[in-house]
Structure formats: C-alpha cells, structure tokens
Design a protein around this motif. Sequence first.
Motif, PDB file in Angstrom:
ATOM      1  N   CYS A 204       0.853  -1.177  -0.018  1.00 16.62           N
ATOM      2  CA  CYS A 204      -0.055  -0.076  -0.035  1.00 16.62           C
ATOM      3  C   CYS A 204       0.766   1.386   0.101  1.00 16.62           C
ATOM      4  O   CYS A 204       0.259   2.342  -0.133  1.00 16.62           O
ATOM      5  N   GLY A 205       2.202   1.066   0.306  1.00 14.19           N
ATOM      6  CA  GLY A 205       2.884   2.515   0.344  1.00 14.19           C
ATOM      7  C   GLY A 205       2.460   3.483   1.199  1.00 14.19           C
ATOM      8  O   GLY A 205       2.006   3.220   2.709  1.00 14.19           O
ATOM      9  N   SER A 206       2.410   4.650   0.634  1.00 12.75           N
ATOM     10  CA  SER A 206       1.557   5.745   1.702  1.00 12.75           C
ATOM     11  C   SER A 206       0.271   5.732   1.755  1.00 12.75           C
ATOM     12  O   SER A 206      -0.313   6.521   2.392  1.00 12.75           O
ATOM     13  N   ALA A 210      -5.763   2.791  -0.817  1.00 15.92           N
ATOM     14  CA  ALA A 210      -6.753   2.405   0.271  1.00 15.92           C
ATOM     15  C   ALA A 210      -7.658   3.729   0.679  1.00 15.92           C
ATOM     16  O   ALA A 210      -8.759   3.601   1.078  1.00 15.92           O
ATOM     17  N   ILE A 211      -6.819   4.822   0.845  1.00 22.13           N
ATOM     18  CA  ILE A 211      -7.682   6.060   1.273  1.00 22.13           C
ATOM     19  C   ILE A 211      -8.583   6.453   0.350  1.00 22.13           C
ATOM     20  O   ILE A 211      -9.843   6.727   0.560  1.00 22.13           O
ATOM     21  N   VAL A 269       7.785   1.949   8.322  1.00 15.12           N
ATOM     22  CA  VAL A 269       7.648   3.394   8.025  1.00 15.12           C
ATOM     23  C   VAL A 269       6.387   3.841   7.118  1.00 15.12           C
ATOM     24  O   VAL A 269       5.766   4.627   7.327  1.00 15.12           O
ATOM     25  N   ALA A 270       6.378   2.917   5.923  1.00 12.09           N
ATOM     26  CA  ALA A 270       5.019   2.962   5.003  1.00 12.09           C
ATOM     27  C   ALA A 270       3.951   2.835   5.730  1.00 12.09           C
ATOM     28  O   ALA A 270       2.970   3.812   5.597  1.00 12.09           O
ATOM     29  N   ILE A 271       3.868   1.846   6.658  1.00 12.77           N
ATOM     30  CA  ILE A 271       2.401   1.809   7.322  1.00 12.77           C
ATOM     31  C   ILE A 271       2.102   2.858   8.247  1.00 12.77           C
ATOM     32  O   ILE A 271       1.164   3.607   8.346  1.00 12.77           O
ATOM     33  N   ALA A 272       3.259   3.465   9.103  1.00 16.76           N
ATOM     34  CA  ALA A 272       3.201   4.514   9.506  1.00 16.76           C
ATOM     35  C   ALA A 272       2.588   5.791   8.984  1.00 16.76           C
ATOM     36  O   ALA A 272       1.810   6.512   9.358  1.00 16.76           O
ATOM     37  N   ASN A 273       3.469   6.056   7.857  1.00 15.22           N
ATOM     38  CA  ASN A 273       2.876   7.308   7.104  1.00 15.22           C
ATOM     39  C   ASN A 273       1.547   7.186   6.545  1.00 15.22           C
ATOM     40  O   ASN A 273       0.811   8.063   6.257  1.00 15.22           O
ATOM     41  N   ALA A 274       1.212   5.924   6.170  1.00 17.11           N
ATOM     42  CA  ALA A 274       0.039   5.680   5.568  1.00 17.11           C
ATOM     43  C   ALA A 274      -1.179   5.785   6.591  1.00 17.11           C
ATOM     44  O   ALA A 274      -2.250   6.516   6.393  1.00 17.11           O
ATOM     45  N   LYS A 275      -1.066   5.460   7.739  1.00 14.62           N
ATOM     46  CA  LYS A 275      -1.706   5.822   8.757  1.00 14.62           C
ATOM     47  C   LYS A 275      -2.256   7.209   9.172  1.00 14.62           C
ATOM     48  O   LYS A 275      -3.403   7.882   9.507  1.00 14.62           O
TER      49      LYS A 275
END
Length: 396
Positions: A204-206, A210-211, A269-275
């Motif tokens: 999902c990256g950033s 999904a958003i 890091v990607a998951i944190a940013n995506a959240k």
Amino acid sequence: MSYFTTPSRVIITCHKRLAPYLEQEVKDLGFDIEEAFVTGLRIKATINECIKLNLNLYCASQVLYSLGSFTANHPDDVYRFLIQMPWEDIIAGEGYFSVTSNVQNPTINNSMFANLRVKDAIVDRFRDKKGTRPTTGSDLIGAVIHLFWKNDSAEIFIDTSGDSLARHGYRKIPGRAPMLEALASATILASRWDRNSTFINPMCGSGTLAIEAALIATNSRPGLFRDNFAFMHVLGYDQEIYYAEQDKLEEQIREVPGLRIIATDYSNVAIANAKKNAIAAGVSELIDFECCDFAETEVPKENKGVFFINPEYGDRLGEIAELEETYARIGDFMKQKCGGYFGYVFTGNLDLAKKIGLKAKRRIEFYTSTIDCRLLEYELYEGTRREFNPPAAPLA
C-alpha cells in the motif's frame, strides 16, 4: 456582467487517459458534455457551477472558465487583445494574481514569455483605468489567469481551481513514488468494485489507493480537504454559494456497514505514514493497516470484492530479476488465496506482468508520469466458473 452567473465555455482538464472517468463524474453531477478529448472535456457552466465541480471531482486537474477566444500569430497580438478586456472587473486592484499557460506557437520558445505578455496586458490595463495595479507571482494562491495558445488560435480563461485538483490535499507524507490521487481514484472507478464489498490493497505504500477507496465508498469528496481555490479571488465571489456547496459535501457522505478495506506493506515506515495520511483524510477507522509481506495479507472469505496491488516496475537489471519472482508470487497468491475476488494489478512493466501467470480479462490503459501503464483485471474463480457482480453504480 457577473461571470459567476453567466454561462460560458468551461474546459475541465485531467491527466492523460483519465478523461473517461472524469466524463462519468461530470455527467453524474448533472452536466451535459459538449465535447470530450484525451486530456479533458468541455461543458457550458457559470463560475458558481464551477465551484461545485471543483469541490466534487476526483479525477480532474483544472476547471477553466473561458473569457474569450481570439487569433494570435505573435505575443503582441495576445497583448493587444487582453489589454482591451475589463480586468478591473475580474481581479481586485489590491489583489494578487498568477498567470499560467499552455502554448504551442512558433514565436514562443519559452512559455514564461507568453505569461509575461499576459501579465503586462493586465497590469497596464489597471494602470490606465485605476492608476494602481494588483501584485503578481508564480504561487497559485490568488486569482489565476490561463492562456491556451496553439498555432494561431488562442483562448483566455479564469482558472477557477488554482492548485491542481489532481492532488486531493490530505496526503501529508507522500512516501516513495506515490500514485497521484486522481490516478488512484480513476483506477478504482475503472474497476468492478461495488463500494460495499472488501477492498484489499497489499504493497500500500503511503496508502493512497486504500484511502481513495475509502473516500469513494463513503462518497467523501476531495473538496473536504481544501480551503483555498482560485475562484475565491475573483470579483463577484459569494462565499455563501461556496458554504452551501460545502454543506452538501458533508450531507452526502454515507456510512457503509460492514465495509472492510485492508492495506498492508512490508515497511513499518510506510504503514506509519499511511496511517497518518488516513487520519488526515478522516478515514483511518475504515482501513485495517498491517505491516507484513503481501503474501500474508488477510483475505476475508465473506463479502468478497477486489484485490488491488501496485507493485514496483523496476529500473535496473538486478531489480527486474528480483521483481520477476515478486510478480510470480502475486499470481500464485491471487490463484491460491483470492478465489471469488476480482484481482487488479497496476503496472508500468508488461514484461513483468507476464510472470503473473494468469490471463487478464481486461487491460485498461493508464499513464503515470512518463510511463505507459496498464490496469490488469483478473477474474479469480473459486470452484466452478461463475459470473461476478456487475460494475459499480455511478457516483451519487
């Protein structure tokens, strides 16, 4: 004359290959399409109606309101036509404006010179009529005037958008090689997702796909995330019209009971940013984020919908060899775990796509940056072959 209530030619632009999805959006908002082309479409509308378009469209870039067309063979022709226009009725004398252009004319080898002639005409008109002048600059924070000039045909527009609508405004941390929000929306609109069933987005990256899926499912429009548009800086702007359209955005948001959007990535890091991006978009509670290899992504057995992945395309030989294995694993995962779903792979490398080992039912053309891309659709059967749900209904 009030441009806010006077219909004129309106050009709505978009990135290459997004026009079919933009056209459907504009039709769903109640407008008649006069002409569609590769990077946009033409309708007739007032600037007040352009406010609605700016707030609602997922796939658009700019909404341009025509002030008039003319013949121009030289930059001086542009100047002579524009200095006659009543700019004092369009831009506040103490205001700020920017000039943008799309120029293809043999007398111009730098579009900045065309922009300068437009600016000069507006400023000189103000000095002649008012004895003062607005300030100008390249930042799209005030009124924006756009020149389209191809060969000897020119047209001058009020750009009612300003900053591109293709960036939806919620993404604070883009991450590595992020997909443009308008492109992400268009690929979802091109899919057969019904906006109620499960949406699975590994790699999902950033979090853009999904958003955007969460926003589309809940009918949450991009105008919710932005508070400055160029139309706000044109004389005659009525903020009550804008507030009324904003209220409609809030009223049309819908709840989707049981909706599951699952987004995974191997990078913490990607998951944190995506959240963080999902929080900024107001949809964090609708997305289940998890850090894991894509092959460990949860695939619910109920309410089956789509599996949507955007793997890397590869630039160097070593990457290609590694990605061949990744694409093969994607194919295996879809075959073994995603029966009953529709699978979508968005890629700019069709040679790698061959490693998926499945026959695509559809190959939908897209374009990102300088890369010719495809959205590959796979019907992932479970048990005996069966028909899947029809395409999603139009946007409300």
